[in-house]
Design an enzyme around this catalytic site. Structure first.
Site, PDB file in Angstrom:
ATOM      1  CE  LYS A 272      -5.928  -9.376   7.818  1.00  0.00           C
ATOM      2  NZ  LYS A 272      -4.556  -9.939   7.827  1.00  0.00           N
ATOM      3  CB  CYS A 273      -8.508  -2.618   3.723  1.00  0.00           C
ATOM      4  SG  CYS A 273      -9.093  -0.912   3.751  1.00  0.00           S
TER       5      CYS A 273
END
Length: 610
Positions: A272-273
């Site tokens: 994920k970011c």
């Protein structure tokens, strides 16, 4: 690296010319061809030491006849390359870098044809720049660019160029399927963007060089030089797969022009970011293997590109595997026996429970069962048994002295101080996917940075908020273990900078304050994305009601005021440059030149007055 080859390799290659006679072709002459260093005229420019580009030993080998390649020649090439690689690794460029493999491991995998890559020269440029700034406690600060336009506008002001995986994922993937930053785009997406920008850099460099050759010597001296060849730093995400995928990705980055690439310690498939929840970390050793694989690939290619190790453990709360004992002090478990959470959730699913029910149960379960580390469980157990404070402190002292003790060894140690065995399990609370819960925070991030440090040129700890004091503490601990290690800081647009308590003075000095603590490379990863969105939104809203007045007021007048070269976009794109090339090839046809009569830019852009 030194580029020479032992004398036992034939240096003079016989090249024959033939002519037809009554008896067939006959040998008329023999001309010697020498494979050696490129012969260049003496230069007033300072030499590059050690050289980045020079004739390679493999060049001589390739020009031997097939019959001459076997035996002594191939052995000589192999031995010479091993010496060259060992000397290269002992140069200041790789001071403090650890490799678990030998020069022979690298050379034996290279093959007989070596190449030179421009990205290695850009890497040397970046390395020198970072060293210079680090010595001054000053930053190299830059912004993410998403296209050649932004690259050219940054070139006069920023010394390096950054290519974000987030931006590529949301703006331009190789499948044109844009999406959030989950690392699920094709692995050639960011390398392709690097290549796009690297080629654009070269075009604008050629265009600029050509324009300066049309100036007088006095004009050249007084006209600032724009260096379009800024080193590119790119986002390698998780490496996009196993070690062979990392090798291929690293190769693609070096071939396409990236001077440095960062890799993060998230799990491929669970990435994920860094500013989103749900991140799954990989064991420390697994990420080290990625860094080593990258270095090995670049060593095979003979390039000096920089490896940047990033950790998301300051906020990452899940761990893909508990196999690495270095992670054990941060793994979380529960102190009561119960059915494993994953088994309960699977049973609910089989019995037909709605997804919302399962989600609610899991959330409630985690709230009801306190997650603690094994060391915290031991301390609570000793307290419950009424153990003296000295016993509790003694256990803490032992694990502090050896933080890499495995859970098994920690249990054995705990038995020396407790009356009954400690009840604790990290398997009971595992998620449905099998992930372990992990104690995120600066202690975990600091440890990971220290572990990654020997294998990386720079270290990047992704943080949850912009705070000089926290960053300084982190840097102090990391650099105490790794003196002089250069650090990276993400000046993330995900932070609400206006809500962090900064005044104008502290906001302005933030970058330079960080640089005092070793954060030599700092970047606004998505500045290009946000700046493009902002001006487009402003123009779009005004254009709706004001028409061309809005465009002239917001764009053309501002371009003129700021001296933006895209104002004359035909010239910016290189039309006069290409006209010059065509004119050199073919005389006449002036009427077909793109910048001739009929070009609307010619003489049109006098000062705009309102």
């Amino acid at each position: 690296m030194l580029r020479s080859i032992p004398r036992r390799v034939p240096r003079r290659l016989p090249i024959f010319t033939t002519t037809a006679t009554a008896g067939g072709p006959s040998r008329l002459a023999q001309r010697a061809f020498t494979c050696g260093y490129l012969r260049m005229s003496p230069s007033s420019l300072p030499p590059v030491q050690p050289p980045v580009s020079s004739t390679l030993p493999s060049d001589s080998y390739q020009l031997l006849s097939t019959a001459d390649k076997a035996g002594d020649a191939e052995d000589a090439l192999y031995e010479q390359q091993i010496k060259d690689v060992e000397a290269w690794w002992n140069s200041p460029r790789f001071e403090g870098i650890k490799r678990p493999y030998s020069a022979a491991d690298v050379v034996s995998k290279r093959g007989s044809l070596q190449q030179t890559y421009p990205s290695s020269l850009m890497a040397r440029k970046l390395f020198n720049l970072l060293n210079e700034r680090a010595a001054e406690n000053k930053p190299v600060h830059t912004m993410g660019a998403i296209d050649p336009v932004q690259m050219t506008q940054q070139a006069p002001n920023q010394e390096v160029l950054y290519v974000s995986g987030w931006a590529c994922s949301s703006v331009l993937t190789t499948t044109n399927e844009v999406s959030p930053d989950f690392g699920d785009y094709p692995y050639n997406t960011v390398p392709n963007q690097v290549q796009r920008l690297f080629k654009a850099q070269q075009l604008h460099d050629r265009k600029h060089w050509d324009a300066r050759r049309k100036m007088t010597p006095e004009q050249r001296k007084s006209t600032p030089y724009i260096d379009y060849m800024r080193p590119i730093i790119a986002d390698g995400d998780t490496g996009h797969g196993g070690l062979t995928a990392v090798l291929k990705l690293a190769k693609l980055f070096a071939e396409n022009g990236a001077a440095a690439v960062h890799f993060e310690d998230q799990m491929h498939g669970g990435k994920k970011c860094g500013h989103l929840a749900g991140k799954v970390l990989v064991p420390i050793g697994e990420h080290i293997n990625r860094l080593v694989a990258t270095r090995f690939q670049w060593d095979m290619m003979g390039v000096e590109n920089l490896v940047i190790a990033r950790t998301d453990s300051e906020s990452g709360k899940l761990l893909s595997s508990a196999i690495d004992v270095r992670d054990h002090e941060f793994i979380l478990g529960v102190t009561e026996e119960s059915e494993p959470l994953a088994e309960t959730l699977q049973a609910m699913e089989r019995e037909g429970a709605a997804p919302s029910e399962i989600d609610a149960f899991e959330l409630d379960w985690v709230k009801r069962h306190k997650l603690v580390t094994f060391d915290e469980a031991v301390d609570a157990h000793l307290e419950a048994e009424g153990a003296p404070q000295a016993a509790r402190d003694a256990y803490k002292k032992r694990v502090k002295e050896n933080p890499d003790l495995s859970i098994t060894r920690r249990r054995e140690l705990a038995n020396d101080y407790t009356k009954t065995p400690v009840v604790w399990s990290c398997d009971i609370p595992r998620t449905r996917e099998g992930f372990y819960h992990y104690r995120a925070g600066f202690p975990a991030a600091t440890k990971r940075a220290k572990e990654f440090g020997p294998y990386a040129d720079l270290l990047w700890v992704e943080t949850g908020d912009p705070n000089v004091e926290k960053a300084a503490k982190l840097a102090g601990e990391v650099r105490a273990a790794l003196p002089g290690k250069k650090l990276v800081y993400n000046l993330s647009p995900s932070f609400n900078w206006m809500g962090q308590g900064f005044d104008e003075a502290s906001l302005k000095s933030f970058i330079w304050d960080l640089a005092q603590h070793g954060f030599v490379l700092q970047l606004i990863s998505l500045a290009g994305l946000h700046s493009g969105a902002t001006i487009t939104a402003e123009l779009s809203r005004a254009f709706k009601d004001e028409g061309m007045l809005a465009y002239v007021r917001l764009i053309q007048a501002r371009e003129k005021e700021l001296g933006v070269d895209v104002l004359t976009h035909q010239k910016w794109s290189g039309a006069p440059y290409m006209d010059g090339i065509v004119g050199a090839i073919q005389s006449g046809s002036s009427s077909s030149k793109s910048m001739g009569e009929g070009n609307t830019e010619k003489g049109e852009f006098n000062p705009l007055v309102f």
